[in-house]
Motif scaffolding. Structure first.
Motif, PDB file in Angstrom:
ATOM      1  N   ALA A   4       0.828  -1.210   0.000  1.00 31.40           N
ATOM      2  CA  ALA A   4       0.000   0.000   0.000  1.00 31.40           C
ATOM      3  C   ALA A   4       0.859   1.255   0.000  1.00 31.40           C
ATOM      4  O   ALA A   4       0.586   2.211  -0.741  1.00 31.40           O
ATOM      5  N   VAL A   5       1.919   1.257   0.778  1.00 27.35           N
ATOM      6  CA  VAL A   5       2.792   2.433   0.853  1.00 27.35           C
ATOM      7  C   VAL A   5       3.586   2.605  -0.443  1.00 27.35           C
ATOM      8  O   VAL A   5       3.752   3.728  -0.933  1.00 27.35           O
ATOM      9  N   VAL A   6       4.053   1.499  -1.022  1.00 27.00           N
ATOM     10  CA  VAL A   6       4.794   1.595  -2.284  1.00 27.00           C
ATOM     11  C   VAL A   6       3.886   2.121  -3.398  1.00 27.00           C
ATOM     12  O   VAL A   6       4.299   2.967  -4.202  1.00 27.00           O
ATOM     13  N   GLU A  19      11.772  17.904  -6.572  1.00 24.65           N
ATOM     14  CA  GLU A  19      12.381  17.605  -5.283  1.00 24.65           C
ATOM     15  C   GLU A  19      12.214  18.812  -4.367  1.00 24.65           C
ATOM     16  O   GLU A  19      12.693  19.899  -4.657  1.00 24.65           O
ATOM     17  N   SER A  20      11.524  18.589  -3.286  1.00 29.59           N
ATOM     18  CA  SER A  20      11.263  19.642  -2.324  1.00 29.59           C
ATOM     19  C   SER A  20      11.141  19.010  -0.950  1.00 29.59           C
ATOM     20  O   SER A  20      10.591  17.916  -0.805  1.00 29.59           O
ATOM     21  N   ARG A  21      11.650  19.683   0.037  1.00 28.50           N
ATOM     22  CA  ARG A  21      11.536  19.155   1.398  1.00 28.50           C
ATOM     23  C   ARG A  21      10.088  19.138   1.860  1.00 28.50           C
ATOM     24  O   ARG A  21       9.669  18.231   2.579  1.00 28.50           O
ATOM     25  N   LEU A  22       9.332  20.110   1.439  1.00 27.75           N
ATOM     26  CA  LEU A  22       7.923  20.152   1.815  1.00 27.75           C
ATOM     27  C   LEU A  22       7.171  18.965   1.218  1.00 27.75           C
ATOM     28  O   LEU A  22       6.405  18.289   1.915  1.00 27.75           O
ATOM     29  N   LEU A  23       7.378  18.684  -0.066  1.00 30.37           N
ATOM     30  CA  LEU A  23       6.725  17.539  -0.694  1.00 30.37           C
ATOM     31  C   LEU A  23       7.170  16.227  -0.056  1.00 30.37           C
ATOM     32  O   LEU A  23       6.362  15.318   0.149  1.00 30.37           O
ATOM     33  N   ALA A  24       8.453  16.125   0.272  1.00 31.56           N
ATOM     34  CA  ALA A  24       8.958  14.905   0.907  1.00 31.56           C
ATOM     35  C   ALA A  24       8.339  14.720   2.287  1.00 31.56           C
ATOM     36  O   ALA A  24       8.007  13.592   2.684  1.00 31.56           O
ATOM     37  N   THR A  25       8.150  15.809   3.010  1.00 37.64           N
ATOM     38  CA  THR A  25       7.528  15.735   4.334  1.00 37.64           C
ATOM     39  C   THR A  25       6.071  15.299   4.223  1.00 37.64           C
ATOM     40  O   THR A  25       5.611  14.431   4.975  1.00 37.64           O
ATOM     41  N   ILE A  26       5.349  15.892   3.281  1.00 42.62           N
ATOM     42  CA  ILE A  26       3.953  15.528   3.076  1.00 42.62           C
ATOM     43  C   ILE A  26       3.842  14.062   2.673  1.00 42.62           C
ATOM     44  O   ILE A  26       3.002  13.318   3.190  1.00 42.62           O
ATOM     45  N   GLN A  27       4.703  13.632   1.754  1.00 38.24           N
ATOM     46  CA  GLN A  27       4.701  12.243   1.306  1.00 38.24           C
ATOM     47  C   GLN A  27       4.992  11.285   2.460  1.00 38.24           C
ATOM     48  O   GLN A  27       4.340  10.259   2.602  1.00 38.24           O
ATOM     49  N   ALA A  28       5.947  11.622   3.284  1.00 37.95           N
ATOM     50  CA  ALA A  28       6.298  10.760   4.418  1.00 37.95           C
ATOM     51  C   ALA A  28       5.159  10.676   5.429  1.00 37.95           C
ATOM     52  O   ALA A  28       4.831   9.586   5.911  1.00 37.95           O
ATOM     53  N   LEU A  29       4.549  11.796   5.750  1.00 32.35           N
ATOM     54  CA  LEU A  29       3.467  11.796   6.740  1.00 32.35           C
ATOM     55  C   LEU A  29       2.243  11.028   6.246  1.00 32.35           C
ATOM     56  O   LEU A  29       1.633  10.268   7.004  1.00 32.35           O
ATOM     57  N   ILE A  30       1.898  11.215   4.981  1.00 28.99           N
ATOM     58  CA  ILE A  30       0.759  10.473   4.441  1.00 28.99           C
ATOM     59  C   ILE A  30       1.095   8.989   4.364  1.00 28.99           C
ATOM     60  O   ILE A  30       0.257   8.132   4.676  1.00 28.99           O
ATOM     61  N   GLY A  31       2.322   8.652   3.985  1.00 27.50           N
ATOM     62  CA  GLY A  31       2.744   7.254   3.923  1.00 27.50           C
ATOM     63  C   GLY A  31       2.684   6.579   5.277  1.00 27.50           C
ATOM     64  O   GLY A  31       2.254   5.428   5.400  1.00 27.50           O
ATOM     65  N   VAL A  32       3.089   7.282   6.319  1.00 23.58           N
ATOM     66  CA  VAL A  32       3.013   6.744   7.683  1.00 23.58           C
ATOM     67  C   VAL A  32       1.558   6.523   8.073  1.00 23.58           C
ATOM     68  O   VAL A  32       1.206   5.503   8.676  1.00 23.58           O
ATOM     69  N   ILE A  34      -0.999   5.922   6.062  1.00 22.35           N
ATOM     70  CA  ILE A  34      -1.519   4.776   5.311  1.00 22.35           C
ATOM     71  C   ILE A  34      -1.003   3.479   5.923  1.00 22.35           C
ATOM     72  O   ILE A  34      -1.769   2.535   6.137  1.00 22.35           O
ATOM     73  N   GLY A  35       0.284   3.419   6.229  1.00 19.01           N
ATOM     74  CA  GLY A  35       0.857   2.221   6.838  1.00 19.01           C
ATOM     75  C   GLY A  35       0.228   1.903   8.179  1.00 19.01           C
ATOM     76  O   GLY A  35      -0.087   0.750   8.476  1.00 19.01           O
ATOM     77  N   ALA A  36       0.010   2.917   8.995  1.00 17.76           N
ATOM     78  CA  ALA A  36      -0.608   2.710  10.306  1.00 17.76           C
ATOM     79  C   ALA A  36      -2.048   2.230  10.170  1.00 17.76           C
ATOM     80  O   ALA A  36      -2.486   1.328  10.892  1.00 17.76           O
ATOM     81  N   ALA A  37      -2.790   2.812   9.233  1.00 17.18           N
ATOM     82  CA  ALA A  37      -4.179   2.407   9.034  1.00 17.18           C
ATOM     83  C   ALA A  37      -4.268   0.954   8.573  1.00 17.18           C
ATOM     84  O   ALA A  37      -5.101   0.188   9.072  1.00 17.18           O
ATOM     85  N   VAL A  38      -3.399   0.566   7.642  1.00 23.25           N
ATOM     86  CA  VAL A  38      -3.405  -0.821   7.165  1.00 23.25           C
ATOM     87  C   VAL A  38      -3.035  -1.767   8.305  1.00 23.25           C
ATOM     88  O   VAL A  38      -3.642  -2.826   8.471  1.00 23.25           O
ATOM     89  N   PHE A  39      -2.057  -1.389   9.117  1.00 19.26           N
ATOM     90  CA  PHE A  39      -1.653  -2.227  10.247  1.00 19.26           C
ATOM     91  C   PHE A  39      -2.785  -2.407  11.246  1.00 19.26           C
ATOM     92  O   PHE A  39      -3.069  -3.519  11.690  1.00 19.26           O
TER      93      PHE A  39
END
Length: 77
Positions: A4-6, A19-32, A34-39
């Motif tokens: 799901a995260v991939v 490449e932007s730190r803001l986009l990377a932060t948003i991507q990481a937070l949403i990915g976490v 999604i991973g937590a919800a699936v778990f």
């Protein structure tokens, strides 16, 4: 959970190139998230928590509806 995260990361990269730190932060937070919800959904569906245990955590009463109620099949195996 990993799948799901991939998939999310692939879609995110297609939608937001660059490449932007803001986009990377948003991507990481949403990915976490999604991973937590699936778990959480997987552990509830697997029957690792009972109704009594869920009542001890915050918002546990809302999660009770995701527990598989027919455990007699699992008990006979």
């Amino acid at each position: 959970m990993g799948t799901a995260v991939v998939l999310f990361n692939g879609l995110f990269e297609l939608m937001f190139s660059g490449e932007s730190r803001l986009l990377a932060t948003i991507q990481a937070l949403i990915g976490v998230g999604i991973g937590a919800a699936v778990f959480v959904m997987t552990t509830l569906r697997a029957g690792l928590f009972g109704e009594e245990e869920l009542s001890l955590i915050p918002a546990g009463s809302k999660l009770k509806r995701f527990i598989i109620t027919n455990r007699s099949i699992r008990n006979h195996e």
